[in-house]
Design a protein around this motif. Structure first.
Motif, short mmCIF file in Angstrom:
data_model
loop_
_atom_site.label_atom_id
_atom_site.label_comp_id
_atom_site.label_asym_id
_atom_site.label_seq_id
_atom_site.Cartn_x
_atom_site.Cartn_y
_atom_site.Cartn_z
N LEU A 1 18.94 26.37 -4.37
CA LEU A 1 20.39 26.31 -4.43
C LEU A 1 20.95 27.48 -5.23
O LEU A 1 20.33 27.93 -6.21
N PRO A 2 22.13 27.97 -4.86
CA PRO A 2 22.76 29.04 -5.65
C PRO A 2 23.43 28.46 -6.89
O PRO A 2 23.82 27.30 -6.92
N LEU A 3 23.56 29.28 -7.93
CA LEU A 3 24.29 28.89 -9.13
C LEU A 3 25.76 29.28 -8.99
O LEU A 3 26.10 30.19 -8.22
N GLU A 4 26.61 28.61 -9.72
CA GLU A 4 28.05 28.90 -9.64
C GLU A 4 28.39 30.23 -10.30
O GLU A 4 27.73 30.65 -11.26
N ASP A 5 29.42 30.86 -9.80
CA ASP A 5 30.00 32.07 -10.40
C ASP A 5 28.99 33.21 -10.56
O ASP A 5 29.08 34.02 -11.49
N GLY A 6 28.01 33.26 -9.66
CA GLY A 6 27.05 34.35 -9.72
C GLY A 6 26.13 34.32 -10.91
O GLY A 6 25.51 35.34 -11.27
N ASN A 7 25.99 33.18 -11.54
CA ASN A 7 25.15 33.06 -12.73
C ASN A 7 23.69 33.20 -12.35
O ASN A 7 23.30 33.05 -11.18
N PHE A 8 22.82 33.44 -13.34
CA PHE A 8 21.39 33.60 -13.07
C PHE A 8 20.60 33.30 -14.35
O PHE A 8 21.14 33.31 -15.46
N TYR A 9 19.30 33.01 -14.16
CA TYR A 9 18.43 32.69 -15.29
C TYR A 9 17.82 33.96 -15.87
O TYR A 9 17.50 34.92 -15.13
N ILE A 10 17.63 33.96 -17.18
CA ILE A 10 17.13 35.17 -17.86
C ILE A 10 15.83 34.92 -18.61
O ILE A 10 15.09 35.87 -18.92
N GLY A 11 15.50 33.69 -18.95
CA GLY A 11 14.28 33.39 -19.68
C GLY A 11 14.47 33.33 -21.18
O GLY A 11 15.36 33.99 -21.75
N SER A 12 13.64 32.55 -21.85
CA SER A 12 13.80 32.30 -23.29
C SER A 12 13.57 33.54 -24.14
O SER A 12 14.15 33.69 -25.22
N LEU A 13 12.71 34.44 -23.67
CA LEU A 13 12.45 35.66 -24.44
C LEU A 13 13.72 36.50 -24.56
O LEU A 13 14.01 37.07 -25.63
N ALA A 14 14.51 36.54 -23.48
CA ALA A 14 15.77 37.29 -23.53
C ALA A 14 16.73 36.63 -24.51
O ALA A 14 17.46 37.33 -25.25
N HIS B 1 9.11 21.03 -16.02
CA HIS B 1 8.23 21.75 -16.94
C HIS B 1 8.49 23.26 -16.92
O HIS B 1 7.71 24.02 -17.50
N THR B 2 9.56 23.66 -16.24
CA THR B 2 9.92 25.07 -16.16
C THR B 2 11.44 25.20 -16.22
O THR B 2 12.16 24.20 -16.29
N VAL B 3 11.92 26.43 -16.14
CA VAL B 3 13.35 26.71 -16.22
C VAL B 3 13.89 27.02 -14.81
O VAL B 3 13.40 27.93 -14.14
N GLY B 4 14.88 26.26 -14.39
CA GLY B 4 15.64 26.61 -13.20
C GLY B 4 14.95 26.40 -11.87
O GLY B 4 15.41 26.95 -10.85
N PHE B 5 13.87 25.62 -11.82
CA PHE B 5 13.20 25.41 -10.54
C PHE B 5 14.15 24.72 -9.55
O PHE B 5 14.84 23.78 -9.88
N GLY B 6 14.16 25.23 -8.34
CA GLY B 6 15.05 24.70 -7.31
C GLY B 6 16.34 25.47 -7.17
O GLY B 6 17.16 25.14 -6.30
N TYR B 7 16.53 26.50 -8.00
CA TYR B 7 17.74 27.32 -7.95
C TYR B 7 17.38 28.79 -7.75
O TYR B 7 16.30 29.25 -8.19
N VAL B 8 18.27 29.51 -7.12
CA VAL B 8 18.10 30.95 -6.98
C VAL B 8 18.00 31.58 -8.38
O VAL B 8 18.79 31.23 -9.27
N SER B 9 17.04 32.43 -8.57
CA SER B 9 16.73 33.12 -9.83
C SER B 9 15.95 32.23 -10.80
O SER B 9 15.54 32.70 -11.87
N GLY B 10 15.72 30.96 -10.44
CA GLY B 10 14.92 30.08 -11.29
C GLY B 10 13.44 30.24 -11.03
O GLY B 10 13.00 31.08 -10.24
#
Length: 453
Positions: free
Chosen positions: A313-326, A365-374
């Motif tokens: 699925l896409p995120l709203e407003d062009g948002n995206f995941y960056i990861g905890s290190l960022a 157990h992960t970040v953003g699985f099921g979403y674009v950029s996840g």
């Protein structure tokens, strides 16, 4: 001396005749169903019930005692028409074959997998499919029976059990009505029961229906000796009831319990001695055969790469995941605290148990699985492994583009997405929050009221 031996022989002969005339033996009927894709406990907490491995051990325990155990599946192997559920159906049927299961009653969830897949399963499996009150309109032929008359092996005289089957019309909804016609259960059962009278020593009804509908059927047909029913009952322990002398009970959902009916064969007749609902807890050791099958299932998920191939699925407003290190670039103190919590090891718990390719497990157990950029897989999204900052606070792409915007407020509802009853029944928000809440921190150059806690 000859007279003495003749007398001994006569006494032994009479004893054998007497024993044969009052022969007594035992068998059990084991019912399970409504697995809804639950092959095994997920392992998220101790004390979980169910799984094909423990079920196989229970059946083997009876075999070890010399007691014939007849395994019966009552319907709803899967929960949805997705590819992972189709794979589960294949492995559940394979497990049932290994266990010697004699039949599978068709439930509405089984039909949702699609007539083509179900037709293939019915044609290629040795297990009889049953449903006594349906008519199917489909170009894909479905091999099933209206009832099954099963002879019990290993007894001195021929004994037969008739397994009847119905599904409630209330469960067939939506698109299923396009190709399934459901007939009134009583009208469908009447000719069948008349036909098998005198042929069956015991009549068992598998009623894929709410309890109240099954009670009405039991009241109509006193010839039925046992009814397994109670669709959608989460806790079946209190489900047992009697209609006249006929026991009705449920095995519950998700394969966590089995319903056991115990019988004794004496003087040519079958008599019920007990019925019980048995929880599949850890007193039943893991079956080696089923453990091999479960590993093969995980290997299939890996080979098909369901993690990468599932729709995203896409995120709203062009948002995206960056990861905890960022996130840690600015939030050093918070990132250091997170690195010492159990959330930071969430992916490792899956990889250690061989479940890192299972979409159902990966989701929490992960970040953003099921979403674009996840998270898609470990090779390409290692920075999104584990339960990270964005699991709780949401995708941070837009936040790093404009750090002055309000972002990341957290409440209990976000936790409950994963810490639900199935995976975390002992979850208490105040208690668990204390384990993971991070220290207050105001990143340099950021106003205090712009960052969620």
């Amino acid at each position: 001396m000859k007279k003495y031996y003749n007398a001994i022989f006569l006494l032994v002969f009479i004893s054998l005749i007497a024993k044969t005339g009052s022969s007594s033996d035992r068998f059990v009927l084991i019912f399970f169903g409504e697995e809804q894709g639950a092959l095994a406990p997920c392992g998220c907490f101790e004390g979980q019930l169910g799984g094909i491995s423990r079920r196989d051990t229970l059946l083997k325990d009876y075999e070890t005692q010399g007691i014939s155990a007849i395994a019966v599946s009552t319907g709803d192997l899967i929960k949805s028409p997705e590819r992972q559920e189709e794979i589960k159906m294949e492995y559940l049927l394979a497990a049932m074959k290994e266990m010697g299961c004699i039949l599978h009653n068709l439930g509405e969830k089984d039909f949702e997998i699609g007539l083509q897949a179900l037709s293939f399963a019915s044609q290629t499996n040795t297990i009889d499919f049953l449903c006594g009150n349906i008519e199917i309109n489909s170009p894909f032929p479905l091999k099933y029976k209206k009832y099954l008359l099963k002879e019990l092996p290993g007894f001195n005289i021929p004994l037969k059990i008739a397994f009847l089957s119905i599904i409630s019309e209330s469960l067939i909804k939506g698109h299923l009505l396009d190709f399934i016609r459901v007939y009134d259960p009583v009208q469908s059962l009447t000719p069948v029961i008349n036909q098998i009278k005198g042929k069956a020593d015991l009549i068992v009804l598998i009623s894929h229906a709410p309890m109240e509908e099954s009670v009405e059927i039991a009241e109509t047909f006193p010839e039925i000796g046992l009814v397994i029913t109670g669709h959608g009952i989460e806790d079946p322990i209190e489900s047992l009831m009697y209609v006249n002398n006929t026991p009705l009970l449920s095995h519950g959902t998700r394969g966590r319990y089995v319903a056991v009916a115990d019988y004794v064969v004496k003087s040519g007749s079958i008599r019920n001695t007990s019925v019980d609902i048995v929880p599949l807890d850890d007193k039943y050791a893991a079956s080696e055969k089923m453990q091999v099958l479960l590993k093969q299932y995980q290997q299939t998920l890996k080979e098909e790469d369901l993690l990468s191939n599932l729709p995203k699925l896409p995120l709203e407003d062009g948002n995206f995941y960056i990861g905890s290190l960022a996130c840690g670039t600015c939030h050093k103190k918070i990132h250091a605290h997170w690195s010492n919590t159990s959330h930071q090891k969430a992916y490792t718990t899956l990889s250690d148990s061989g479940q890192q390719y299972d979409p159902e497990c990966i989701r929490c157990h992960t970040v953003g699985f099921g979403y674009v950029s996840g998270f898609a897989n470990y090779d390409t999204n290692r920075n999104l492994a584990h339960v990270g900052c964005e699991s709780c606070h949401g995708a941070g792409g837009n936040h790093i583009k404009n750090i002055t915007d309000s972002y990341g407020k957290v409440n209990e509802n976000r936790c409950l997405e994963c810490h639900n009853f199935d995976h975390s029944p002992k979850f208490q928000y105040p208690k668990y929050w204390e384990k993971i809440k991070h220290p207050k921190e105001i990143p340099e150059g950021m106003p205090e009221n712009t960052h969620g806690g």
